[in-house]
Design a protein around this motif. Structure first.
Motif, mmCIF file in Angstrom:
data_model
loop_
_atom_site.group_PDB
_atom_site.id
_atom_site.type_symbol
_atom_site.label_atom_id
_atom_site.label_comp_id
_atom_site.label_asym_id
_atom_site.label_seq_id
_atom_site.Cartn_x
_atom_site.Cartn_y
_atom_site.Cartn_z
ATOM 1 N N LYS A 174 0.839 -1.206 0.000
ATOM 2 C CA LYS A 174 0.000 0.000 0.000
ATOM 3 C C LYS A 174 0.868 1.247 0.000
ATOM 4 O O LYS A 174 0.599 2.215 -0.703
ATOM 5 C CB LYS A 174 -0.905 0.002 1.239
ATOM 6 C CG LYS A 174 -2.215 -0.702 1.015
ATOM 7 C CD LYS A 174 -3.187 -0.437 2.144
ATOM 8 C CE LYS A 174 -4.051 0.753 1.786
ATOM 9 N NZ LYS A 174 -5.394 0.653 2.382
ATOM 10 N N ALA A 175 1.927 1.217 0.797
ATOM 11 C CA ALA A 175 2.812 2.380 0.888
ATOM 12 C C ALA A 175 3.409 2.683 -0.481
ATOM 13 O O ALA A 175 3.547 3.835 -0.879
ATOM 14 C CB ALA A 175 3.905 2.115 1.916
ATOM 15 N N ILE A 176 3.742 1.621 -1.197
ATOM 16 C CA ILE A 176 4.325 1.812 -2.526
ATOM 17 C C ILE A 176 3.273 2.319 -3.508
ATOM 18 O O ILE A 176 3.599 2.837 -4.559
ATOM 19 C CB ILE A 176 4.937 0.479 -3.025
ATOM 20 C CG1 ILE A 176 6.086 0.085 -2.112
ATOM 21 C CG2 ILE A 176 5.458 0.610 -4.438
ATOM 22 C CD1 ILE A 176 6.620 -1.280 -2.438
ATOM 23 N N GLY A 177 2.018 2.150 -3.155
ATOM 24 C CA GLY A 177 0.981 2.728 -4.004
ATOM 25 C C GLY A 177 0.069 1.731 -4.676
ATOM 26 O O GLY A 177 -0.606 2.048 -5.649
ATOM 27 N N GLU A 222 -5.307 -4.053 -7.114
ATOM 28 C CA GLU A 222 -4.038 -4.787 -7.215
ATOM 29 C C GLU A 222 -3.785 -5.625 -5.965
ATOM 30 O O GLU A 222 -3.266 -6.736 -6.036
ATOM 31 C CB GLU A 222 -2.885 -3.808 -7.441
ATOM 32 C CG GLU A 222 -2.838 -3.311 -8.872
ATOM 33 C CD GLU A 222 -2.158 -1.953 -9.027
ATOM 34 O OE1 GLU A 222 -1.702 -1.682 -10.136
ATOM 35 O OE2 GLU A 222 -2.099 -1.181 -8.051
ATOM 36 N N GLY A 255 -3.181 7.038 -2.706
ATOM 37 C CA GLY A 255 -2.380 5.937 -3.251
ATOM 38 C C GLY A 255 -1.718 6.333 -4.560
ATOM 39 O O GLY A 255 -0.544 6.042 -4.801
ATOM 40 N N ARG A 290 1.123 8.668 -3.884
ATOM 41 C CA ARG A 290 2.243 7.915 -3.295
ATOM 42 C C ARG A 290 3.049 7.207 -4.372
ATOM 43 O O ARG A 290 4.261 7.288 -4.422
ATOM 44 C CB ARG A 290 1.712 6.875 -2.309
ATOM 45 C CG ARG A 290 1.451 7.392 -0.924
ATOM 46 C CD ARG A 290 1.475 6.241 0.086
ATOM 47 N NE ARG A 290 0.490 5.221 -0.186
ATOM 48 C CZ ARG A 290 -0.732 5.220 0.323
ATOM 49 N NH1 ARG A 290 -1.140 6.203 1.120
ATOM 50 N NH2 ARG A 290 -1.561 4.246 0.033
ATOM 51 N N LYS A 291 2.323 6.495 -5.245
ATOM 52 C CA LYS A 291 3.074 5.653 -6.168
ATOM 53 C C LYS A 291 3.754 6.468 -7.264
ATOM 54 O O LYS A 291 4.766 6.053 -7.800
ATOM 55 C CB LYS A 291 2.176 4.560 -6.754
ATOM 56 C CG LYS A 291 1.194 4.988 -7.826
ATOM 57 C CD LYS A 291 0.445 3.773 -8.339
ATOM 58 C CE LYS A 291 -0.739 4.223 -9.194
ATOM 59 N NZ LYS A 291 -1.635 3.152 -9.525
ATOM 60 N N LEU A 344 8.293 -3.866 -8.296
ATOM 61 C CA LEU A 344 6.912 -3.738 -7.845
ATOM 62 C C LEU A 344 6.290 -2.349 -8.070
ATOM 63 O O LEU A 344 5.197 -2.236 -8.642
ATOM 64 C CB LEU A 344 6.833 -4.150 -6.366
ATOM 65 C CG LEU A 344 5.465 -4.561 -5.846
ATOM 66 C CD1 LEU A 344 4.912 -5.720 -6.650
ATOM 67 C CD2 LEU A 344 5.577 -4.970 -4.376
ATOM 68 N N PRO A 345 6.964 -1.250 -7.653
ATOM 69 C CA PRO A 345 6.345 0.074 -7.853
ATOM 70 C C PRO A 345 6.086 0.368 -9.334
ATOM 71 O O PRO A 345 5.090 1.015 -9.674
ATOM 72 C CB PRO A 345 7.386 1.039 -7.289
ATOM 73 C CG PRO A 345 8.228 0.228 -6.393
ATOM 74 C CD PRO A 345 8.244 -1.154 -6.948
ATOM 75 N N TYR A 362 2.894 -1.276 -10.293
ATOM 76 C CA TYR A 362 1.746 -0.492 -9.822
ATOM 77 C C TYR A 362 1.572 0.787 -10.637
ATOM 78 O O TYR A 362 0.487 1.333 -10.734
ATOM 79 C CB TYR A 362 1.889 -0.166 -8.330
ATOM 80 C CG TYR A 362 1.752 -1.403 -7.454
ATOM 81 C CD1 TYR A 362 0.919 -2.464 -7.838
ATOM 82 C CD2 TYR A 362 2.438 -1.513 -6.240
ATOM 83 C CE1 TYR A 362 0.795 -3.594 -7.046
ATOM 84 C CE2 TYR A 362 2.309 -2.637 -5.435
ATOM 85 C CZ TYR A 362 1.486 -3.678 -5.847
ATOM 86 O OH TYR A 362 1.354 -4.784 -5.069
ATOM 87 N N LYS A 380 1.970 0.829 -13.766
ATOM 88 C CA LYS A 380 1.593 0.344 -15.100
ATOM 89 C C LYS A 380 2.666 0.626 -16.155
ATOM 90 O O LYS A 380 2.368 1.033 -17.272
ATOM 91 C CB LYS A 380 0.253 0.966 -15.557
ATOM 92 C CG LYS A 380 -0.860 0.905 -14.530
ATOM 93 C CD LYS A 380 -1.926 -0.064 -14.945
ATOM 94 C CE LYS A 380 -3.106 -0.143 -14.009
ATOM 95 N NZ LYS A 380 -2.846 -0.263 -12.573
ATOM 96 N N ARG A 432 14.255 0.496 -4.687
ATOM 97 C CA ARG A 432 12.818 0.441 -4.868
ATOM 98 C C ARG A 432 12.206 1.852 -4.766
ATOM 99 O O ARG A 432 11.274 2.199 -5.481
ATOM 100 C CB ARG A 432 12.199 -0.471 -3.807
ATOM 101 C CG ARG A 432 10.707 -0.645 -3.996
ATOM 102 C CD ARG A 432 10.108 -1.534 -2.951
ATOM 103 N NE ARG A 432 10.236 -0.937 -1.624
ATOM 104 C CZ ARG A 432 9.912 -1.554 -0.491
ATOM 105 N NH1 ARG A 432 9.458 -2.786 -0.524
ATOM 106 N NH2 ARG A 432 10.065 -0.954 0.671
#
Lengths: 767, 233
Positions: A679-682, A687, B78, B81-82, B106-107, B110, B112, B154
């Motif tokens: 969640k922190a990473i977004g 997802e 969110g 954040r990302k 991973l980021p 998220y 895309k 990351r």
């Protein structure tokens, strides 16, 4: 929430187990109480093309026992049909059997009244079961009372036996003494024989001796060459000990039922125990802090285990109490379904098994989580770190996999069985059963002497369109028929022989394919006509080119085929349609058929009943039946299986869902930190759900994948029991897939949704 | 870039109120490297979490890139954040079940980013941070310093406007800690905006501005004197 889920799961498992245990212990008890269960053997004759019959010529056993020392004693019985028994007040029905005087030395049923050694020595005597005695005489001692058997002969009650507390494959309520079996023909397989043989005797060898004896003596008596005789009676003989008769020598495949039910109930109990452990462990991680604090405050490991065991014991006891009440509630339905006699009190006879089950459950379901819980390292737990073992995780996944595989197998099986049942209900049986009323003939003498009277009555009633008198009714247990060799030139077949009258085919809407129907004046006649009608299978098997006008040999006489009828499913769909010869006779009819038209059947039946009981069979209770209902009874056994499998699949699904809830909660909670990081990473909600649900979807897909071949194997085996069955349908597999996937997804989604709203900051700080 | 005005955060648990931040005012410009110091429980971590949109606040205003951050829904938070923020934690917070490569990737997933671009980006970073040989390992197989470098990678992989570091050297020995700090200093030189919470004066020495927080308020604020770094060394 946890204790409630635990309670439901455990209760379901226990109830299943208790009911099956009661049922199985009753089934196993059959004849097991008999002190000579190993030495008494039943005589079985295997026909080449057919099933096995427990039948033999009486003379064979009598003659054989004279020469063979290994036979200590023998007992003969002959089926006597559904009997009517009456005193001056009441009339009741019961299954009757003629037995030799030594019946009770072979089957020592407890006697309520009378002396078993003298109760069957005279043909005027009669022994009845407690059930018949209760309905005829109430609580009175009936010894010495006179009764009329089937409106014919007067008997004096000489004994009352209780067969309900001593279950046996002998399910007769009326024992009629038979001092000397009348039939001395070496070729009539009409008697059932039980042989008490010496302990050291090998029953296989003895059966072979019997066979040899039958051929050598029988051929001489019947003035035939041994080869010809052996060809005529080409049966093989077998002796089976009493203890195996009920479970293994029965058409209903009792042993299979016992085996399947035992295995399933044990699996279900195990699964509920495993779920219990899983839930307890999942719950334990919730309580880890409590345990950790207790430990830091000085609580010993033992104290924690004891506390936990105590909690589990309480839950187990509550579950047992609820399970007992549920058992009492469900048992009547179960008893009705299986036509057996069970009472919840019999559980106390099985107390050792119940206690062992409880203790095992306590040990496994109590100790494992207790030890898991007590092994938490307090400091780690207080810092927020749970024990995360890879192996434990794998075990849990394996468990879920196993449960959903089973659930899927159950769903598929239930649906396939349903599909076959639907097929049997809707398939054209080749004859019309609608509004076909059947009056079984009890008092033949009265019926035959008043033939013109009832014929006239039926003619006057315009709602009766057709009538027929026959010895045998297709698809029902009414009447009788025989199986005999039929010859056509050099060829030989075992054919079903049915005696019918000329109205039989029209009333059942069976068309004559070639040739014609019987043509006769509508009077009483016997089997003196050489005309026969055969079915298509016989024509095919004999490979007849132009069947009408051909002759076949039957019982040493020549018969002319006047007509051919198409095949029809007279015995349902389990057995292949056999070559059949319809011979003509309306004498000794077992059943009167009446074809009714129009509505208001109840009133019409009432009128027919009034006439029949007042004018034709006077003093005989009237019990009519309808062919459609009787035919449906052919499927009862399969309906039973369907209901059982359906009930078990529902229990199984509920149990696996409970297990899934436990594991979903546990595994998802273990991933809280990971979720917080993502969640922190977004990561978006979508997802995250994808991440969390992926493993559950994979597990259910594997479960489905595993279940398909198992279900396919089981269903093919079951369908193989039918000569006429559906192609394996694909829809059940599809429905099972959708059901399992959607249920798993729903439960996992429900738990995962909670994980989306966790406090990120709290879980990011875990060290 | 960041403008916080009169911000208050109160923790409530049965009957007791704890004021974590009290009428807090704080600004950060693009390209700054700010170190936040203070005793335990002074509210510095809370501040970092609020800036990183991991936590909410009760009163006041928070502008990020001149956009008001009050009362945003979780979805928007969110997304911000990302796209715009990278996190580095004291306990690394890598996902144990994923490899080094997957953790860093991973980021981007998220966000895309396409597969091809993801692979080349992650590989570049792995090379830059000198952990390329470890890319198929799981976090548990790495040393603390290596794990934190993965965590830094990351945080950087999406090229965020703001990097938030919560005691990034807290779980590391001085050698590894120094390496991580050098990394952050390099990033700053390349133009990244960094806010770091730390206990260590030495680490704070890498920042351009140091603020000291106590009882939810700023006690002192000073421009950094580069000399500290030299003396300490």
């Amino acid at each position: 929430m946890y204790p409630l889920i635990n309670l439901i799961g455990l209760t379901a498992g226990m109830t299943c187990f208790l009911i099956t245990m009661l049922f199985v212990s009753r089934e196993i008890k059959h004849d097991n109480w008999n002190p000579n269960k190993k030495d008494i053997h039943i005589f079985l004759a295997h026909m080449e093309s057919r099933t096995t019959y427990p039948a033999c010529p009486a003379i064979l056993i009598k003659h054989f026992a004279k020469y063979e020392n290994a036979v200590l004693d023998y007992m003969l019985m002959r089926h006597h049909g559904f009997n009517l028994i009456a005193n001056d007040k009441e009339t009741v029905y019961g299954h009757g059997v003629k037995v030799t005087p030594n019946f009770f030395s072979f089957f020592p049923f407890p006697m309520k009244y009378g002396d078993p050694t003298t109760a069957l020595t005279d043909t005027t005597q009669l022994v009845i079961s407690t059930m018949i005695a209760d309905s005829l005489f109430g609580q009175q001692n009936p010894i010495g009372k006179k009764v009329i058997l089937s409106n014919q002969k007067e008997h004096v009650i000489s004994g009352v036996f209780n067969r309900h507390d001593s279950p046996s494959h002998i399910k007769y309520d009326i024992l009629i003494p038979m001092v000397e079996p009348a039939d001395t023909n070496w070729g009539n397989f009409n008697y059932r024989a039980y042989l008490h043989i010496a302990k050291e005797t090998d029953p296989v060898q003895l059966a072979a001796c019997l066979k040899q004896h039958h051929v050598s003596v029988g051929s001489a008596v019947m003035e035939k060459t041994m080869e010809r005789f052996a060809e005529l009676f080409s049966f093989s003989f077998e002796l089976r000990p009493l203890e195996e008769v009920y479970l293994y020598c029965n058409e209903n495949r009792n042993f299979n039922v016992v085996l399947i039910l035992s295995i399933l109930s044990i699996i279900i109990l195990c699964i509920s125990a495993i779920n219990f452990i899983n839930l307890s462990i999942a719950n334990a991680s919730l309580r880890a802090k409590e345990v950790a604090v207790r430990k830091t405050l000085g609580g010993s490991k033992r104290a924690i285990i004891v506390q936990f065991l105590l909690e589990v014991s309480i839950i187990c006891l509550i579950a047992l109490c609820i399970a007992l009440s549920l058992t009492e509630l469900i048992l009547p339905h179960f008893v009705k379904l299986w036509e057996t006699r069970l009472s919840v009190w019999e559980i106390f006879e099985q107390l050792p098994i119940v206690m062992t089950m409880l203790i095992l459950l306590l040990l496994v379901a109590g100790f494992l989580p207790a030890i898991y819980l007590s092994n938490f390292k307090p400091m780690e737990v207080l810092k927020g770190k749970f024990v995360r073992s890879k192996r434990g995780h794998l075990l849990q996944k394996g468990n879920i996999l196993f449960q959903f595989t089973l659930s899927s197998v159950f769903i598929i099986s239930a649906l396939v069985i349903r599909a076959q049942l639907n097929y049997m209900y809707t398939k054209d049986t080749g004859f019309t059963k609608d509004q076909l009323m059947m009056i079984p003939v009890t008092d033949l003498e009265q019926v035959e002497s008043k033939r013109n009277k009832y014929k006239q009555f039926f003619k006057e009633k315009d709602y009766i369109t057709e009538t027929s008198s026959i010895r045998w009714a297709p698809g029902t247990g009414l009447g009788h028929s025989s199986i005999s060799h039929t010859h056509y030139g050099e060829k030989k077949l075992d054919s079903d022989i049915h005696f019918v009258d000329q109205h039989f085919f029209p009333i059942l809407d069976i068309p004559i394919k070639y040739g014609r129907n019987f043509v006769l004046a509508d009077t009483l006649y016997d089997e003196c006509y050489s005309d026969v009608i055969v079915n298509q299978t016989l024509v095919d098997k004999f490979d007849m080119k132009d069947p009408v006008g051909q002759t076949i040999e039957l019982w040493g006489g020549t018969r002319i085929i006047v007509g051919v009828v198409p095949d029809f499913y007279k015995h349902g769909f389990e057995h292949k349609i056999q070559p059949t010869v319809f011979a003509i006779s309306n004498k000794e009819a077992a059943v009167i058929f009446l074809k009714l038209t129009g509505g208001d059947i109840a009133n019409k039946v009432k009128e027919i009943k009034a006439f029949w009981t007042q004018e034709i069979e006077i003093g005989v209770p009237f019990y009519h039946r309808f062919m459609e209902e009787d035919y449906a009874k052919l499927f009862e056994r399969h309906e039973r299986l369907h209901i059982m499998i359906l009930a078990l699949s529902i229990i199984m699904i509920v149990l696996s869902l409970l297990g899934l809830v436990a594991i979903a909660i546990h595994t998802i909670r273990q991933r809280y930190q990971e979720i917080a990081i993502r969640k922190a990473i977004g990561a978006s909600d979508y997802e995250l759900l994808h991440t969390l649900l992926k493993e559950f979807v994979i597990i259910s897909l594997i479960a489905l994948f595993l279940s398909f071949p198992i279900a396919y194997y089981f269903c093919s085996w079951w369908l193989g029991g039918f000569a006429y069955h559906i192609q394996m349908p694909l829809v059940p597999y599809l429905i099972a897939s959708i059901t399992v996937l959607s249920l798993v997804l729903f439960i996992a989604w429900f738990q995962a949704r909670k994980a989306l709203h966790i406090d990120i900051v709290r879980f990011l700080k875990f060290e | 870039m960041i403008d916080i005005q009169n911000l208050s955060k109160i923790y409530r648990s049965t009957g007791i109120e704890t004021i974590a931040l009290n009428q807090f005012n704080f600004q950060v410009r693009v390209g700054e490297f700010v170190a936040i110091m203070g005793p335990s429980g002074c509210g510095k971590s809370t501040l970092l979490h609020i800036i990183g949109l991991l936590d909410t606040f009760d009163k006041g205003d928070y502008y990020f890139n001149e956009q008001q951050m009050n009362d945003l829904d979780e979805k928007t938070r969110g997304t911000i954040r990302k796209k715009q923020i990278g996190f580095i934690f004291q306990n690394f917070n890598l996902i144990d079940e994923l490899t080094v490569f997957e953790n860093i990737e991973l980021p981007l997933i998220y966000n895309k980013v396409g597969k091809k671009k993801r692979v080349s980006k992650v590989n570049q970073l792995l090379k830059d941070l000198d952990i390329e040989h470890r890319k198929k390992h799981f976090p548990q197989q790495l040393s603390g310093g290596q794990q934190q470098r993965v965590a830094v990678a990351r945080a950087l992989v999406t090229e965020p406007q703001l990097i938030l570091a919560d005691e990034p050297t807290g779980n590391l020995d001085s050698k590894n800690g120094n390496e991580v700090m050098e990394l952050l200093a390099d990033l700053h030189r390349q133009g990244s905006t960094i806010i770091m919470v730390t206990h260590s004066n030495y680490d704070a020495g890498f920042a351009t501005r140091i603020i000291e927080v106590k009882d939810g308020q700023i006690m002192a604020e000073r421009k950094n004197k580069r000399e500290i770094r030299i003396i300490d060394k």
